[in-house]
Design a protein around this motif. Structure first.
Motif, PDB file in Angstrom:
ATOM      1  N   UNK A  36      37.527  -3.713  53.811  1.00 51.01           N
ATOM      2  CA  UNK A  36      36.175  -3.194  54.042  1.00 51.01           C
ATOM      3  C   UNK A  36      36.109  -1.703  53.749  1.00 51.01           C
ATOM      4  N   UNK A  37      37.132  -0.957  54.143  1.00 47.56           N
ATOM      5  CA  UNK A  37      37.146   0.482  53.857  1.00 47.56           C
ATOM      6  C   UNK A  37      37.186   0.744  52.360  1.00 47.56           C
ATOM      7  N   UNK A  38      37.982  -0.043  51.637  1.00 54.79           N
ATOM      8  CA  UNK A  38      38.082   0.138  50.191  1.00 54.79           C
ATOM      9  C   UNK A  38      36.763  -0.185  49.505  1.00 54.79           C
ATOM     10  N   UNK A  39      36.097  -1.266  49.929  1.00 58.66           N
ATOM     11  CA  UNK A  39      34.826  -1.625  49.300  1.00 58.66           C
ATOM     12  C   UNK A  39      33.776  -0.546  49.545  1.00 58.66           C
ATOM     13  N   UNK A  40      33.677  -0.080  50.789  1.00 57.75           N
ATOM     14  CA  UNK A  40      32.708   0.974  51.082  1.00 57.75           C
ATOM     15  C   UNK A  40      32.978   2.223  50.253  1.00 57.75           C
ATOM     16  N   UNK A  41      34.241   2.613  50.181  1.00 57.85           N
ATOM     17  CA  UNK A  41      34.593   3.825  49.425  1.00 57.85           C
ATOM     18  C   UNK A  41      34.238   3.671  47.955  1.00 57.85           C
ATOM     19  N   UNK A  42      34.504   2.490  47.390  1.00 59.47           N
ATOM     20  CA  UNK A  42      34.208   2.254  45.978  1.00 59.47           C
ATOM     21  C   UNK A  42      32.705   2.322  45.729  1.00 59.47           C
ATOM     22  N   UNK A  43      31.936   1.653  46.577  1.00 58.64           N
ATOM     23  CA  UNK A  43      30.485   1.627  46.391  1.00 58.64           C
ATOM     24  C   UNK A  43      29.878   3.022  46.473  1.00 58.64           C
ATOM     25  N   UNK A  44      30.426   3.867  47.323  1.00 58.95           N
ATOM     26  CA  UNK A  44      29.843   5.196  47.537  1.00 58.95           C
ATOM     27  C   UNK A  44      30.313   6.217  46.514  1.00 58.95           C
ATOM     28  N   UNK A  45      31.376   5.886  45.753  1.00 58.48           N
ATOM     29  CA  UNK A  45      31.915   6.851  44.789  1.00 58.48           C
ATOM     30  C   UNK A  45      31.638   6.483  43.342  1.00 58.48           C
ATOM     31  N   UNK A  46      31.569   5.184  43.030  1.00 54.99           N
ATOM     32  CA  UNK A  46      31.478   4.741  41.632  1.00 54.99           C
ATOM     33  C   UNK A  46      30.108   4.118  41.394  1.00 54.99           C
ATOM     34  N   UNK A  47      29.271   4.723  40.564  1.00 53.19           N
ATOM     35  CA  UNK A  47      27.899   4.233  40.413  1.00 53.19           C
ATOM     36  C   UNK A  47      27.791   2.928  39.645  1.00 53.19           C
ATOM     37  N   UNK A  48      26.774   2.175  40.001  1.00 51.19           N
ATOM     38  CA  UNK A  48      26.338   1.042  39.192  1.00 51.19           C
ATOM     39  C   UNK A  48      25.510   1.628  38.056  1.00 51.19           C
ATOM     40  N   UNK A  49      25.945   1.419  36.816  1.00 45.90           N
ATOM     41  CA  UNK A  49      25.203   1.990  35.680  1.00 45.90           C
ATOM     42  C   UNK A  49      25.456   1.172  34.423  1.00 45.90           C
ATOM     43  N   UNK A  50      24.473   1.209  33.532  1.00 46.34           N
ATOM     44  CA  UNK A  50      24.578   0.502  32.247  1.00 46.34           C
ATOM     45  C   UNK A  50      24.453   1.472  31.079  1.00 46.34           C
ATOM     46  N   UNK A  51      24.923   2.696  31.270  1.00 45.39           N
ATOM     47  CA  UNK A  51      24.693   3.753  30.286  1.00 45.39           C
ATOM     48  C   UNK A  51      25.396   3.498  28.966  1.00 45.39           C
TER      49      UNK A  51
END
Length: 273
Positions: A36-51
């Motif tokens: 759970x800590x790893x998932x939260x950290x990933x979501x808050x640091x790595x953006x969802x993007x289609x650039x």
């Protein structure tokens, strides 16, 4: 990287760099709490993007390339990229991870097979892990849970569907996607990823987006040159930016450094959009 050698997962140095990218100093031993800590950290640091789609960059479903994009280039991605890369980190930490295929639900109408890539992580039971669906659960969900599952981002449920072991994942009562229970290889997602990246019928090719959750339960999104802030109570504000202001917003809010706006040819400046 030596392409003559088979890929054997993240090296210790690559794992350490990935953990630094998401701000985790001590991942701990595999457990539900550590996951759970790893998932939260990933979501808050790595953006969802289609650039990449709008910058003319190829979307390469190859684990080393995906990890390099997220970690070395400090970019984000969409589901195939984010969840496939996160799977590599989790495996390097000792987690047992499977790739699951989902069909995104528009109401009750499912999209094509392999429309979405999510993760199954087996610990004390099967967990659904997803860092690549935009606005979704902050915490892992129990795949075998049959009641409501409370999360900081809403109330979720995993509901059996049909006679073949599929499950529908609901968020606040609304269907999100339908999961196939069978594990797949990353290569199985390549055809649909290519379609999502190139077809004019794909919503990913129609507009560019970049989004991250905020620490207070809201969300910050860049859609084209519109900066959208959504508060935890659903209140939404929008601000139209200039071209140069949009490039600055990518740096400020997402840590992404671009030399041109998505959709503009290489060598063309940001303009005054």
């Amino acid at each position: 990287m030596d392409h003559d050698k088979p890929y054997e997962g993240l090296t210790p140095a690559a794992r350490a760099a990935y953990l630094a990218r998401i701000g985790v100093t001590d991942p701990g031993e595999p457990s539900a709490a550590a996951l759970a800590r790893l998932q939260q950290a990933h979501l808050r640091a790595v953006p969802f993007e289609n650039l990449s789609i709008h910058l003319g960059e190829p979307v390469v479903l190859d684990p080393p390339a995906l990890v390099a994009k997220l970690v070395d280039r400090r970019r984000g991605g969409f589901c195939y990229e984010l969840n496939a890369a996160f799977a590599e980190l989790l495996r390097s930490l000792g987690y047992r991870v499977s790739l699951l295929a989902g069909r995104v639900l528009d109401g009750e109408r499912p999209g094509p097979p392999f429309d979405h890539l999510a993760l199954r992580v087996d610990l004390d039971g099967p967990w659904l892990v997803d860092v690549g669906f935009g606005r979704f659960s902050l915490l892992p969900l129990r795949l075998d849970g049959r009641g409501p599952q409370s999360d900081p981002h809403g109330t979720f449920a995993v509901v059996p569907y049909g006679a073949h072991g599929e499950s529908d994942v609901l968020m606040d009562g609304a269907p999100q996607y339908r999961l196939d229970p069978r594990p797949y290889a990353l290569a199985d997602f390549v055809p649909t990823c290519w379609w999502q990246s190139t077809s004019p019928d794909s919503h990913f090719t129609r507009s560019d987006t970049c989004s991250l959750p905020t620490g207070d339960g809201g969300r910050t999104t860049l859609s084209g040159t519109r900066l959208i802030r959504t508060a935890s109570d659903g209140t939404r504000t929008e601000r139209q930016l200039t071209g140069a202001g949009t490039l600055a917003a990518y740096r400020e809010h997402f840590g992404i450094v671009l030399d041109r706006l998505p959709g503009r040819p290489a060598g063309e400046g940001p303009g005054r959009v």
